[in-house]
Write a protein that holds these residues in place. Structure first.
Motif, PDB file in Angstrom:
ATOM      1  N   LYS A  63       0.680  -1.321  -0.005  1.00 18.71           N
ATOM      2  CA  LYS A  63       0.210   0.026  -0.027  1.00 18.71           C
ATOM      3  C   LYS A  63       0.889   1.302   0.013  1.00 18.71           C
ATOM      4  CE  LYS A  63      -0.889   0.305   5.166  1.00 18.71           C
ATOM      5  NZ  LYS A  63       0.442   0.089   5.309  1.00 18.71           N
ATOM      6  N   ASP A  64       2.157   1.205   0.432  1.00 15.96           N
ATOM      7  CA  ASP A  64       2.862   2.240   0.475  1.00 15.96           C
ATOM      8  C   ASP A  64       3.635   2.683  -0.877  1.00 15.96           C
ATOM      9  OD1 ASP A  64       2.122   3.332   2.905  1.00 15.96           O
ATOM     10  OD2 ASP A  64       3.633   2.137   3.967  1.00 15.96           O
ATOM     11  N   VAL A  65       3.580   1.776  -1.769  1.00 20.79           N
ATOM     12  CA  VAL A  65       4.335   1.755  -3.142  1.00 20.79           C
ATOM     13  C   VAL A  65       3.433   2.694  -3.787  1.00 20.79           C
ATOM     14  CG1 VAL A  65       5.311   0.504  -5.138  1.00 20.79           C
ATOM     15  CG2 VAL A  65       5.016  -0.697  -2.794  1.00 20.79           C
ATOM     16  N   THR A  66       3.810   4.090  -3.688  1.00 23.10           N
ATOM     17  CA  THR A  66       3.074   5.033  -4.131  1.00 23.10           C
ATOM     18  C   THR A  66       4.122   5.915  -5.013  1.00 23.10           C
ATOM     19  OG1 THR A  66       3.003   6.508  -2.167  1.00 23.10           O
ATOM     20  CG2 THR A  66       1.110   5.255  -2.819  1.00 23.10           C
ATOM     21  N   THR A  67       3.574   6.747  -5.992  1.00 20.74           N
ATOM     22  CA  THR A  67       4.571   7.571  -6.708  1.00 20.74           C
ATOM     23  C   THR A  67       5.442   8.423  -5.845  1.00 20.74           C
ATOM     24  OG1 THR A  67       2.807   8.149  -8.552  1.00 20.74           O
ATOM     25  CG2 THR A  67       4.774   9.684  -8.095  1.00 20.74           C
ATOM     26  N   GLY A  68       6.678   8.254  -6.028  1.00 17.55           N
ATOM     27  CA  GLY A  68       7.863   9.015  -5.233  1.00 17.55           C
ATOM     28  C   GLY A  68       8.634   8.161  -4.192  1.00 17.55           C
ATOM     29  N   GLU A  95      10.128  -4.403  -0.579  1.00 16.49           N
ATOM     30  CA  GLU A  95      10.438  -3.607   0.706  1.00 16.49           C
ATOM     31  C   GLU A  95      10.293  -2.112   0.255  1.00 16.49           C
ATOM     32  OE1 GLU A  95      13.978  -2.972   4.088  1.00 16.49           O
ATOM     33  OE2 GLU A  95      14.356  -4.596   2.416  1.00 16.49           O
ATOM     34  N   VAL A  96       9.619  -1.450   1.129  1.00 17.18           N
ATOM     35  CA  VAL A  96       9.516  -0.041   1.074  1.00 17.18           C
ATOM     36  C   VAL A  96      10.649   0.747   2.054  1.00 17.18           C
ATOM     37  CG1 VAL A  96       8.201   2.162   1.158  1.00 17.18           C
ATOM     38  CG2 VAL A  96       7.126  -0.267   0.636  1.00 17.18           C
ATOM     39  N   TYR A  97      11.602   1.364   1.492  1.00 13.09           N
ATOM     40  CA  TYR A  97      12.698   2.102   2.165  1.00 13.09           C
ATOM     41  C   TYR A  97      12.273   3.189   2.610  1.00 13.09           C
ATOM     42  CZ  TYR A  97      16.415  -0.897   0.318  1.00 13.09           C
ATOM     43  OH  TYR A  97      17.498  -1.845   0.157  1.00 13.09           O
ATOM     44  N   GLY A  98      11.389   4.064   1.687  1.00  9.14           N
ATOM     45  CA  GLY A  98      11.063   5.306   2.239  1.00  9.14           C
ATOM     46  C   GLY A  98       9.859   5.674   1.593  1.00  9.14           C
ATOM     47  N   PRO A  99       8.516   5.812   2.247  1.00 12.62           N
ATOM     48  CA  PRO A  99       7.425   6.034   1.620  1.00 12.62           C
ATOM     49  C   PRO A  99       7.211   7.461   1.133  1.00 12.62           C
ATOM     50  CG  PRO A  99       6.964   5.714   3.835  1.00 12.62           C
ATOM     51  CD  PRO A  99       8.403   5.644   3.756  1.00 12.62           C
ATOM     52  N   ALA A 100       6.471   7.916   0.259  1.00 15.54           N
ATOM     53  CA  ALA A 100       6.104   9.440   0.008  1.00 15.54           C
ATOM     54  C   ALA A 100       4.553   9.375  -0.131  1.00 15.54           C
ATOM     55  CB  ALA A 100       6.669   9.497  -1.516  1.00 15.54           C
ATOM     56  N   ASP A 101       4.156  10.348   0.861  1.00 15.28           N
ATOM     57  CA  ASP A 101       2.824  10.493   0.883  1.00 15.28           C
ATOM     58  C   ASP A 101       2.215  11.248  -0.218  1.00 15.28           C
ATOM     59  OD1 ASP A 101       2.956  13.107   1.643  1.00 15.28           O
ATOM     60  OD2 ASP A 101       2.491  12.514   3.837  1.00 15.28           O
ATOM     61  N   THR A 103       1.369  14.341  -0.476  1.00 16.62           N
ATOM     62  CA  THR A 103       1.872  15.729  -0.522  1.00 16.62           C
ATOM     63  C   THR A 103       3.107  15.806  -1.477  1.00 16.62           C
ATOM     64  OG1 THR A 103       3.166  15.500   1.359  1.00 16.62           O
ATOM     65  CG2 THR A 103       1.046  16.475   1.843  1.00 16.62           C
ATOM     66  N   TYR A 104       3.728  14.761  -2.094  1.00 18.65           N
ATOM     67  CA  TYR A 104       4.843  14.694  -2.820  1.00 18.65           C
ATOM     68  C   TYR A 104       4.584  15.285  -4.019  1.00 18.65           C
ATOM     69  CZ  TYR A 104       8.359  12.606  -6.055  1.00 18.65           C
ATOM     70  OH  TYR A 104       9.438  12.347  -6.721  1.00 18.65           O
ATOM     71  N   PRO A 105       5.454  16.471  -4.263  1.00 19.52           N
ATOM     72  CA  PRO A 105       5.069  17.505  -5.177  1.00 19.52           C
ATOM     73  C   PRO A 105       5.154  17.036  -6.839  1.00 19.52           C
ATOM     74  CG  PRO A 105       6.712  18.281  -3.797  1.00 19.52           C
ATOM     75  CD  PRO A 105       6.548  16.841  -3.795  1.00 19.52           C
ATOM     76  N   LEU A 106       5.772  15.796  -6.955  1.00 21.46           N
ATOM     77  CA  LEU A 106       5.833  15.351  -8.512  1.00 21.46           C
ATOM     78  C   LEU A 106       4.757  14.225  -8.570  1.00 21.46           C
ATOM     79  CD1 LEU A 106       9.704  15.478  -8.691  1.00 21.46           C
ATOM     80  CD2 LEU A 106       8.097  16.795  -9.621  1.00 21.46           C
ATOM     81  N   GLN A 107       3.726  14.626  -8.215  1.00 20.28           N
ATOM     82  CA  GLN A 107       2.558  13.363  -8.426  1.00 20.28           C
ATOM     83  C   GLN A 107       2.431  13.097  -9.899  1.00 20.28           C
ATOM     84  OE1 GLN A 107       1.583  11.243  -6.355  1.00 20.28           O
ATOM     85  NE2 GLN A 107       1.877  12.102  -4.418  1.00 20.28           N
ATOM     86  N   LYS A 108       1.788  14.418 -10.556  1.00 21.69           N
ATOM     87  CA  LYS A 108       1.471  14.094 -12.124  1.00 21.69           C
ATOM     88  C   LYS A 108       2.400  14.815 -12.708  1.00 21.69           C
ATOM     89  CE  LYS A 108      -2.113  17.636 -11.302  1.00 21.69           C
ATOM     90  NZ  LYS A 108      -1.265  18.754 -10.860  1.00 21.69           N
TER      91      LYS A 108
END
Ligand code: 4AD
Length: 463
Positions: A63-68, A95-101, A103-108
């Motif tokens: 679930k934490d594998v998101t853009t960024g 394995e997720v080293y560092g999630p990016a929620d 608010t990550y500015p480079l979404q689109k």
């Protein structure tokens, strides 16, 4: 298991091989059975597609594998079913080293360059800046290779200096004095109390010290940061830029022009030969004429044009109705619009302009016998204007001394420089290439702020 880079994974044809890849998630898409992750690790513009089958890996665990997000994926390389790539990875674990929620500015995709400048700390993670920065590295490597292969020595000139090479008064002062105290009326400034015991500044050019190297080692080049406090907010000026300055003993004007031309062609050809994927991306997304323009420059003979001839061409153009913002006359310092007219409209090729009026050039240039012109050799490029400033140097002590005096340059700062002409003086020449101007040309980017990781311009010293 040792990490495999994305660039290696993508060129692998050993299907069934187990690998570990690590990088940042560009996108994730899919359905209730499967997820496709596009992973980039900076080794190439291309992404590795990682296929996550929810029958093997639970949807909840990624679930934490998101853009960024930064992840480590272990799995098997297989021949890809989809279009656009030949290899993809079937994931065994993630394995997720560092999630990016969110608010990550480079979404689109599709941010403006202006917006990306505000987030210059993150913009290297975009495709465009990844391509630009890989090209930047390649150009630096090409430059060192070019000079090393010619037997030129990499010579380190100081960044803090007491002399103004270009004499244009655009220097950033360096001081440890308490400016607040001085401003509070405790002047005049006593520089003997300053760190170096005299006024000093950041260098605008390593040339003068480079000449000391050339007149001992034969041929040197510098490659380092350069600082100019010119208040020009243009797409081609930075307050901190990198300059490459070769300086060569026993070189005359013709040989200098040959070197300038060979050098820039070498860099452009290097980009074409070694950075094809990044150039293809920039050609598609930034400038459709990029690759064609690079090839044209690599294969074209540059025009060699005396300033006086150039002025005649420009005056003729004005007579025929061409409108310029700045007036054209013999003795004027050419504006970028004039340079670009000559290169882009008149000759349609790069131009090396020579023999400028001495009044518009620096004190060190070799004086011609006409008493009016000096042996400057600037290279003017399509889109960019001036990319190289160079000249044969005045090696005659008396002539150089007289010019320094004429321009009221403080002689006490120039003793060491004049010694090159006093003891064993030799004919010599050199030039300076603005690294970011070269970068503008090879990337097709429009603004010099976008070819350096952290640009410094008036009112901007972020990051
Ligand atoms: O023509 P310039 O001022 O020449 C010199 O500094 C000589 N001392 C060089 C030499 O003969 N060794 O600057 C050289 C080049 C320019 O052609 C341009 O490409 C780049 O440096 N340049 C700048 N690039 C970015 N921002 C600026 N503010 C620049 N000023 C010059």
């Amino acid at each position: 298991m040792a990490r495999t880079k994305v660039i290696e994974a993508l060129s692998c044809t050993e299907y069934g091989k187990s690998v570990v890849v690590k990088g940042w998630v560009r996108t994730r898409r899919g359905n209730k059975n499967v997820s496709f992750i596009a992973l980039n690790d900076g080794s190439t513009i291309k992404n590795l597609q990682i296929v996550v089958d929810f029958s093997k890996i639970s949807e909840d665990s990624i679930k934490d594998v998101t853009t960024g997000a930064c992840i480590c994926a272990t799995g098997t390389l297989v021949q890809s079913q989809g279009a656009g790539q030949s290899v993809e990875m079937q994931a065994d674990s993630i394995e997720v080293y560092g999630p990016a929620d969110a608010t990550y500015p480079l979404q689109k995709k599709g941010h403006t360059m202006e917006y990306l400048r505000e987030i210059a700390h993150l913009r290297p993670r975009t495709n465009t800046f990844g391509a630009v920065l890989r090209l930047r590295h390649n150009m630096a490597y090409a430059i060192h290779t070019f000079f090393h292969n010619k037997g030129y020595y990499y010579f380190h000139t100081p960044l803090i200096t007491a002399s103004d090479c270009e004499g244009a008064g655009q220097m950033f002062q360096v001081t440890t004095l308490d400016l607040n105290r001085i401003a509070a009326g405790n002047g005049p400034v006593d520089y003997s109390k300053d760190f170096f015991g005299k006024p000093t500044s950041l260098t605008v050019s390593g040339q003068l010290e480079g000449e000391l190297g050339a007149t001992a080692l034969g041929a040197i080049y510098t490659f380092g940061p350069t600082f100019r406090a010119e208040n020009s907010n243009t797409p081609r000026h930075l307050a901190e830029f990198w300059m490459i300055e070769p300086e060569i003993a026993f070189m005359d004007k013709e040989e200098l022009m040959d070197l300038e031309e060979e050098f820039v062609k070498y860099c452009v050809k290097w980009a074409l030969d070694n950075c094809a994927d990044d150039l293809a991306f920039l050609n598609q997304m930034i400038d459709k004429g990029l690759v064609e323009r690079l090839k044209a420059v690599a294969d074209t003979e540059f025009v060699r044009l005396p300033y006086t001839e150039g002025i005649k061409i420009l005056e003729e153009a004005v007579k025929n109705g061409k409108k310029f913002e700045y007036p054209v006359y013999w003795g004027c310092d050419l504006a970028s619009e004039h340079e670009r007219f000559l290169v882009e409209e008149h000759f349609k090729r790069p131009v090396i302009m020579t023999d400028y009026p001495k009044e518009i050039k620096a004190f060190y240039m070799k004086q011609n016998t006409d008493g009016k012109t000096v042996q400057g050799t600037d290279v003017l490029f399509p889109q960019i204007g001036e990319i190289i400033g160079g000249s044969v140097r005045e090696e005659n002590y008396d002539k150089l001394y007289a010019r320094i005096k004429e321009l009221n340059i403080p002689m006490k700062d120039m003793d060491w420089y004049l010694d090159t002409r006093k003891y064993g003086s030799c004919p010599h020449a050199g030039f300076g290439l603005g690294f970011e101007r070269l970068m503008l040309f090879v990337t097709g980017m429009q603004n010099i702020r976008d070819v350096i990781p952290f640009p410094r311009t008036p009112n901007n010293a972020e990051f």
